[in-house]
Motif scaffolding. Structure first.
Motif, PDB file in Angstrom:
ATOM      1  N   VAL A  51      -9.632   0.383  -1.973  1.00  0.00           N
ATOM      2  CA  VAL A  51      -9.437   0.409  -0.530  1.00  0.00           C
ATOM      3  C   VAL A  51      -9.295   1.847  -0.060  1.00  0.00           C
ATOM      4  O   VAL A  51      -8.656   2.658  -0.705  1.00  0.00           O
ATOM      5  N   ASN A  52      -9.892   2.166   1.072  1.00  0.00           N
ATOM      6  CA  ASN A  52      -9.765   3.493   1.650  1.00  0.00           C
ATOM      7  C   ASN A  52      -8.455   3.568   2.434  1.00  0.00           C
ATOM      8  O   ASN A  52      -8.338   3.029   3.527  1.00  0.00           O
ATOM      9  N   HIS A  53      -7.493   4.263   1.844  1.00  0.00           N
ATOM     10  CA  HIS A  53      -6.172   4.338   2.483  1.00  0.00           C
ATOM     11  C   HIS A  53      -6.178   5.173   3.754  1.00  0.00           C
ATOM     12  O   HIS A  53      -5.292   5.043   4.599  1.00  0.00           O
ATOM     13  N   LEU A  54      -7.166   6.056   3.880  1.00  0.00           N
ATOM     14  CA  LEU A  54      -7.283   6.830   5.118  1.00  0.00           C
ATOM     15  C   LEU A  54      -7.590   5.871   6.265  1.00  0.00           C
ATOM     16  O   LEU A  54      -6.950   5.904   7.328  1.00  0.00           O
ATOM     17  N   ALA A  55      -8.582   5.032   6.060  1.00  0.00           N
ATOM     18  CA  ALA A  55      -8.969   4.096   7.110  1.00  0.00           C
ATOM     19  C   ALA A  55      -7.811   3.125   7.387  1.00  0.00           C
ATOM     20  O   ALA A  55      -7.490   2.834   8.545  1.00  0.00           O
ATOM     21  N   LEU A  58      -5.174   4.485   9.511  1.00  0.00           N
ATOM     22  CA  LEU A  58      -5.565   4.594  10.922  1.00  0.00           C
ATOM     23  C   LEU A  58      -5.202   3.328  11.684  1.00  0.00           C
ATOM     24  O   LEU A  58      -4.992   3.339  12.894  1.00  0.00           O
ATOM     25  N   THR A  63       0.747   5.168   6.223  1.00  0.00           N
ATOM     26  CA  THR A  63      -0.275   5.770   5.377  1.00  0.00           C
ATOM     27  C   THR A  63       0.135   5.767   3.906  1.00  0.00           C
ATOM     28  O   THR A  63      -0.687   6.011   3.036  1.00  0.00           O
ATOM     29  N   TYR A 118      -1.631  14.623   8.759  1.00  0.00           N
ATOM     30  CA  TYR A 118      -1.948  13.545   7.821  1.00  0.00           C
ATOM     31  C   TYR A 118      -1.183  12.290   8.149  1.00  0.00           C
ATOM     32  O   TYR A 118      -1.231  11.317   7.389  1.00  0.00           O
TER      33      TYR A 118
ATOM     34  N   HIS B  53      -6.121  14.042  10.424  1.00  0.00           N
ATOM     35  CA  HIS B  53      -6.968  14.352   9.271  1.00  0.00           C
ATOM     36  C   HIS B  53      -7.454  13.097   8.551  1.00  0.00           C
ATOM     37  O   HIS B  53      -8.450  13.122   7.836  1.00  0.00           O
ATOM     38  N   LEU B  54      -6.729  12.004   8.728  1.00  0.00           N
ATOM     39  CA  LEU B  54      -7.199  10.746   8.135  1.00  0.00           C
ATOM     40  C   LEU B  54      -8.511  10.340   8.786  1.00  0.00           C
ATOM     41  O   LEU B  54      -9.498  10.023   8.114  1.00  0.00           O
ATOM     42  N   LEU B  58     -12.554  10.424   7.308  1.00  0.00           N
ATOM     43  CA  LEU B  58     -13.437   9.261   7.314  1.00  0.00           C
ATOM     44  C   LEU B  58     -14.852   9.656   7.706  1.00  0.00           C
ATOM     45  O   LEU B  58     -15.824   9.008   7.335  1.00  0.00           O
ATOM     46  N   ALA B 117      -8.327   6.128  -3.774  1.00  0.00           N
ATOM     47  CA  ALA B 117      -7.874   5.405  -2.579  1.00  0.00           C
ATOM     48  C   ALA B 117      -7.674   6.350  -1.396  1.00  0.00           C
ATOM     49  O   ALA B 117      -7.887   5.973  -0.249  1.00  0.00           O
ATOM     50  N   TYR B 118      -7.270   7.565  -1.663  1.00  0.00           N
ATOM     51  CA  TYR B 118      -7.082   8.537  -0.588  1.00  0.00           C
ATOM     52  C   TYR B 118      -8.297   9.430  -0.435  1.00  0.00           C
ATOM     53  O   TYR B 118      -8.271  10.413   0.299  1.00  0.00           O
ATOM     54  N   ARG B 119      -9.348   9.116  -1.135  1.00  0.00           N
ATOM     55  CA  ARG B 119     -10.593   9.865  -1.033  1.00  0.00           C
ATOM     56  C   ARG B 119     -10.334  11.370  -1.154  1.00  0.00           C
ATOM     57  O   ARG B 119     -10.826  12.165  -0.349  1.00  0.00           O
TER      58      ARG B 119
END
Lengths: 333, 333
Positions: A51-55, A58, A63, A118, B53-54, B58, B117-119
């Motif tokens: 899973v993309n934790h950045l997305a 959001l 986070t 962040y 920044h998240l 993306l 996960a945090y890319r």
DNA sequence: CGTGCATTTGCACAGCTGTGCAACAGGCTG
DNA sequence: CAGCCTGTTGCACAGCTGTGCAAATGCACG
């Protein structure tokens, strides 16, 4: 990340379900059929999907990121505290962003702005003191703030201290009980609240006992400062026979000044007490009597407060943890 | 982050421009009129806006995050390396995610998954060894990998080592040149490649000189291991008069075993050499002769490789940095 | 004034995820 | 059989940002 990542869309395609089913398979508490879940997990495993934790950050209220703002991360006490904090954070499903500062308040402000960028869930400040407007911005935007051994409190933050005043008092009492007649305080000039409180407690106990003390203060909280202070204090005509050093690094320096430079015997000719209980305090070359910083408790309290749902965010809080005296071989008993 | 953040939309509204103009004002190289920029910056300042920044991560090729995967973060060498790495990362506009592991390869795998996960743009592995399939997943998705003092190389990664073999050889040579007749090696049982290479170099030089050495190996790379090994080695009938310890922590323990437990004089009766040049090696109670881990160069090389645009990502690379011998008082010259 | 070029601007779309909600399916009960 | 309840599913939208591209604007020159 130069290339397009595997995303939930790819997993959905391979598993023959919708993208939303994939999302639900990775969202705790969401509803998805057992067979669907199995197909999704197999596809995700095959594609190496995370899973993309950045997305996610959001969309959701968190986070999972926590800023750890610290200077001098390589010193024994600070690195032990960071180790304990990261362990606790990871146990709580969070991850630490280590921001290395240079001790200045401006540097801390810059670090906090990075934390905002962040959208970290929280910031734990180990060095420096953020100004009020910046802490208010953080709080207003939902970030939790924990200050460890900092000068002042800030509305809405949790401040964790240790009982530095009590330790200073105990240090004087121990030196007096050991029969020391010329008692001294060796302190760093860094001027942090912790150092000041240790000195305050020491002075209080001396005043109550009607005894004068000698004070020497210089430099950072380092071993070199201890060498310098120890050499200075122990070269005097009215040489002290008992010294409380406000950090273990200073104490190790004082001990080395006493023994290798001035050929004094510890504790026969001069007793030494430190503060922190760094690992080197227990080494046989030092066997330093000191006060143990409750590193594990500091970390547990800090991280615990971040995950404690009952805590009222806008309520200012303060916790003071006890320190424990660790008796070793640098003071007569 | 419990509440809605200030976003570019709010800034745009206050400044009377479009949301895109705000984005451009915060994107290096993007075109925006001077007056518009000034209005946007004033509004952003007033609202406490920081780019998210998240969200940026993306869209763009990078998040600015770098995973620092390490065990034993509180040991002197590791904490010094982390301090240097975070400084270099920050200077390069990046920020370190500190993932504290327990040394196991499974733990490192979990850490790398978190990095995915945090890319994160990259991961720097200081402890443990990720398996090939996982490193391939990382690389396939554009993450850069740097391994510091790890066992094996991985396709597409940068491996940074120090000249451990050379140091082992030099250690033997120095002890032999000091006139030591019974030379020993005190090593940790941790079995990492660095420790092994130091031992290999030491053995090579001894074999070439036609001299037998005594080897003792036990426990982790700690001071306590040094105490134990030192006590064991120096209690033998054929007591060694020169010992190479594969880390400074072990060396400090060996020194304490020699002096405080067995009343031996260093370097008169036994010479000691360590490895790392931790801060305590320079303390007057130890004044340890050792090899300096080039911590600043390790950090500069690691971070430099991440920002070096000319580097070919799929090309396996290896760099070996020299170590410098630091002469102090634990060996005769 | 008209033309050409450079700068500026905003629209529409995309990146990846979680969620509200409506539609559907299945099982149970009256 | 019909109605009710529970579980499952996918659509559409939203979060916040950067970017391609077309349109608008400004400036200089002939």
């Amino acid at each position: 990340m130069g290339k397009r990542q595997v995303s939930a869309r790819d997993v959905a395609q391979l598993a023959g379900v919708s993208r939303t089913a994939v999302s639900r398979a990775f969202t705790p508490g969401a509803s998805v059929a057992k067979e669907t879940r199995a197909r999704i997990e197999a596809a995700a495993e095959q594609l190496g999907y995370q899973v993309n934790h950045l997305a996610r950050g959001l969309i959701t209220a968190n986070t999972g990121l926590v800023a750890l703002i610290a200077a001098e991360v390589q010193t024994p006490y600070r690195s032990a505290l960071l180790a304990a904090l990261t362990e606790q954070l990871q146990a709580a499903g969070k991850i630490g962003l280590l921001i290395n500062t240079d001790r200045s308040d401006a540097s801390v402000a810059q670090a906090l702005k990075q934390a905002i960028a962040y959208r970290t869930d929280a910031a734990i400040v180990l060095s420096g003191m953020p100004d009020s407007s910046l802490t208010e911005t953080c709080l207003r935007n939902g970030m939790q703030l924990v200050l460890i051994n900092r000068d002042d409190e800030r509305a809405g933050t949790l401040m964790i201290r240790v009982d530095d005043i009590g330790a200073g008092r105990q240090a004087f009492a121990a030196l007096a009980a050991a029969g020391c007649r010329h008692i001294a305080l060796a302190n760093s000039a860094a001027g942090t609240a912790s150092l000041q409180d240790r000195a305050i407690g020491f002075r209080q106990a001396a005043a109550e006992a009607g005894q004068k003390i000698t004070e020497a203060e210089a430099g950072p909280t380092s071993y070199q400062t201890g060498l310098d202070l120890g050499t200075g204090l122990l070269s005097r005509k009215d040489r002290p026979d008992g010294i409380f050093c406000t950090t273990d690094l200073i104490a190790c320096g004082v001990m080395d000044a006493a023994r290798t430079r001035l050929r004094l015997k510890i504790p026969d000719e001069v007793s030494v007490i430190g503060f922190d209980d760094i690992e080197q305090a227990g080494w046989e070359s030092y066997a330093l009597t000191t006060f143990r910083q409750p590193v594990e408790d500091l970390a547990r309290t800090a991280v615990g407060s971040l995950v404690d749902l009952a805590r009222e965010h806008n309520l200012q809080a303060r916790k003071t943890l006890p320190v424990q005296m660790i008796w070793r071989g640098t003071i007569r008993r």
